[in-house]
Design a protein around this motif. Structure first.
Motif, PDB file in Angstrom:
ATOM      1  N   UNK A 256      42.322  41.930  32.269  1.00 41.37           N
ATOM      2  CA  UNK A 256      43.649  41.591  32.775  1.00 41.37           C
ATOM      3  C   UNK A 256      44.550  42.816  32.878  1.00 41.37           C
ATOM      4  N   UNK A 257      44.217  43.876  32.175  1.00 43.80           N
ATOM      5  CA  UNK A 257      45.054  45.070  32.165  1.00 43.80           C
ATOM      6  C   UNK A 257      44.719  46.051  33.279  1.00 43.80           C
ATOM      7  N   UNK A 258      43.475  46.018  33.767  1.00 39.57           N
ATOM      8  CA  UNK A 258      42.987  47.047  34.675  1.00 39.57           C
ATOM      9  C   UNK A 258      42.679  46.495  36.056  1.00 39.57           C
ATOM     10  N   UNK A 259      42.715  47.392  37.038  1.00 43.69           N
ATOM     11  CA  UNK A 259      42.242  47.026  38.373  1.00 43.69           C
ATOM     12  C   UNK A 259      40.713  46.896  38.299  1.00 43.69           C
ATOM     13  N   UNK A 260      40.094  46.263  39.271  1.00 41.02           N
ATOM     14  CA  UNK A 260      38.628  46.125  39.239  1.00 41.02           C
ATOM     15  C   UNK A 260      37.895  47.469  39.169  1.00 41.02           C
ATOM     16  N   UNK A 261      38.362  48.467  39.914  1.00 42.41           N
ATOM     17  CA  UNK A 261      37.730  49.793  39.865  1.00 42.41           C
ATOM     18  C   UNK A 261      37.904  50.433  38.490  1.00 42.41           C
ATOM     19  N   UNK A 262      39.117  50.373  37.958  1.00 45.99           N
ATOM     20  CA  UNK A 262      39.369  50.949  36.631  1.00 45.99           C
ATOM     21  C   UNK A 262      38.522  50.255  35.578  1.00 45.99           C
ATOM     22  N   UNK A 263      38.366  48.946  35.701  1.00 46.80           N
ATOM     23  CA  UNK A 263      37.568  48.191  34.747  1.00 46.80           C
ATOM     24  C   UNK A 263      36.115  48.633  34.770  1.00 46.80           C
ATOM     25  N   UNK A 264      35.530  48.738  35.964  1.00 50.47           N
ATOM     26  CA  UNK A 264      34.123  49.129  36.058  1.00 50.47           C
ATOM     27  C   UNK A 264      33.911  50.563  35.596  1.00 50.47           C
ATOM     28  N   UNK A 265      34.805  51.460  35.982  1.00 50.88           N
ATOM     29  CA  UNK A 265      34.700  52.858  35.540  1.00 50.88           C
ATOM     30  C   UNK A 265      34.815  52.930  34.016  1.00 50.88           C
ATOM     31  N   UNK A 266      35.767  52.219  33.445  1.00 45.26           N
ATOM     32  CA  UNK A 266      35.950  52.224  31.990  1.00 45.26           C
ATOM     33  C   UNK A 266      34.743  51.624  31.282  1.00 45.26           C
ATOM     34  N   UNK A 267      34.186  50.561  31.849  1.00 45.96           N
ATOM     35  CA  UNK A 267      33.002  49.916  31.257  1.00 45.96           C
ATOM     36  C   UNK A 267      31.826  50.896  31.219  1.00 45.96           C
ATOM     37  N   UNK A 268      31.603  51.610  32.316  1.00 44.42           N
ATOM     38  CA  UNK A 268      30.501  52.574  32.357  1.00 44.42           C
ATOM     39  C   UNK A 268      30.767  53.763  31.437  1.00 44.42           C
ATOM     40  N   UNK A 269      32.023  54.201  31.378  1.00 47.86           N
ATOM     41  CA  UNK A 269      32.365  55.324  30.493  1.00 47.86           C
ATOM     42  C   UNK A 269      32.190  54.925  29.029  1.00 47.86           C
TER      43      UNK A 269
END
Length: 111
Positions: free
Chosen positions: A53-66
């Protein structure tokens, strides 16, 4: 209190103020309070709101992979982005998540 080397006394007040600001929807003030809380030696409080809910979809996926330990180049290769764009997404995601270093991504629940 923190500036007068009374950090342990300041911790509960800083945590409470951060949680209050967050509940009121005052995100910039909440981030500031939590940053001061961490500077005084407090552990990052666990957020009740979902990370998604805090992140955009791109930010979420990048953060998940990081959070899985992938480098910016590896994330970029998987998502067809430049490493610089990956870094930009992380740069924007960190304040939203209330973290300051990449290693703290491992402690977040991305599910």
């Amino acid at each position: 209190m923190r500036r007068n080397h009374r950090g342990t006394e300041a911790l509960p007040l800083l945590r409470a103020s951060g949680e209050t600001f967050e509940a009121l929807g005052a995100a910039p003030w909440a981030r500031r309070a939590f940053a001061r809380f961490r500077a005084a030696g407090g552990a990052v409080p666990h957020r009740s709101r979902a990370v998604a809910a805090l992140l955009s979809p791109q930010e979420l996926e990048v953060s998940r992979l990081a959070s899985k330990g992938l480098s910016n180049r590896e994330i970029g290769d998987r998502m067809h982005l430049s490493p610089r764009t990956v870094g930009s997404h992380l740069y924007r995601a960190f304040p939203k998540l209330g973290i300051s270093v990449r290693a703290e991504l491992r402690d977040l629940d991305f599910d």
